[in-house]
Design an enzyme around this catalytic site. Sequence first.
Site, mmCIF file in Angstrom:
data_model
loop_
_atom_site.group_PDB
_atom_site.id
_atom_site.type_symbol
_atom_site.label_atom_id
_atom_site.label_comp_id
_atom_site.label_asym_id
_atom_site.label_seq_id
_atom_site.Cartn_x
_atom_site.Cartn_y
_atom_site.Cartn_z
ATOM 1 N N CYS A 97 14.668 -8.028 5.271
ATOM 2 C CA CYS A 97 15.864 -8.166 4.435
ATOM 3 C C CYS A 97 16.135 -6.855 3.712
ATOM 4 C CB CYS A 97 15.684 -9.270 3.395
ATOM 5 S SG CYS A 97 15.222 -10.882 4.058
ATOM 6 N N ASP A 98 17.280 -6.788 3.065
ATOM 7 C CA ASP A 98 17.629 -5.655 2.210
ATOM 8 C C ASP A 98 18.354 -6.175 0.986
ATOM 9 O OD1 ASP A 98 16.929 -3.124 3.819
ATOM 10 O OD2 ASP A 98 18.009 -4.360 5.269
#
Length: 378
Positions: A2-3
Amino acid sequence: MCDTLAVVTSSGTWFAKSSDRSPREVQVVEGHGARPGGGTTTAQYLELPDPGAARVLASRPTWLRGFEHGVNEHRVAVGNERIWTTQRPTTEPGHLLGMDLVRIALERGTDADTALDALTEALERYGQGGVGEFDRPEAYDSSFLIADPHGGWHVETRGASWAAAPIGTGAAISNRISLRDGWTRASADVAPGTDIDTWRHPRVDTAIADPRLAATTACVRAAGAVDARTIVATLRDHGAGPWGAPGTPGPTSGPGDGGVSVCMHVADLSATTASMVAHLPTDPDARIRVWCALGSPCCSIFVPVDPAAPPAALADPSTWRRFAALRDRALVDPGVHAHDRMRLDALERALWDEDDASAAPPADAGPRVLAALDALGV
């Protein structure tokens, strides 16, 4: 993978996250009402005392109790990341998943500080563990980004241990430990001056996260020029810069590092399955603004959402599957993707313009999104 990023400005904080999960894992956007305390509530593998909950708008994989990211009525936003640490996480139940901890922080936090307290108290009491992957029997540790209108916290964990640093004017996190010795709060077992990078698993290559972290950090550093459109362009980054820049490539997918970008497309392993952008204003009379997308950002619409009344279409698993179908055909035929994107862009611009001009998001956004999917034949 994820970011997550947050940008703190004088008018409030921008928060955004893209959730990268199994390409076939359905994720929905739901509103969860406030509830009084008393009795118990459930996490994925545990029953917990229930102190009550704030109203929350959150994105949730349908098989999980916890949240990937969300925002509550008190203007607190939280998201988490999988990280690889020197401690092998247990797959045994009886502990909390990172997504459980996101939910706990959102339900109990009235600002970033109380959200941090709720998260870390639960972490120390129950620890992390249990299977958190849709199609693999894997457990993992998490990092977190907690934000409110005035700032927030970057939190790294290893098992039940944790360290947290204020985010200052902003921060970005990805699938690697990125906190060193600048933390100001930690669990009692963390010695003063500890370099948290020593928790990072030495045999896991940070190349899976470094280019994405560089892209989101560049967005954070652009602070004065950041708005919802620039953040969405970053969430659609395929490794060559924000979406819309000259030469921006469409989605690609391949073995190895192919497709490892903020908008993730790794064949049969990982894809962005939901994203959120939120503005948490300092003005108590200004509304919280939220934009939510199902599926891959490059093949989806960021829909303006009223946190108190999100469109029912975003909570319907079949809507997610239709956006996944757009992603699948985009990976096969770039020409079809360009055609689909023109139609999606037209609706996204219209919804955003109406949201900008009104005191609330368009009430008919859900039906219009479904109509656009009908027109695209998915």
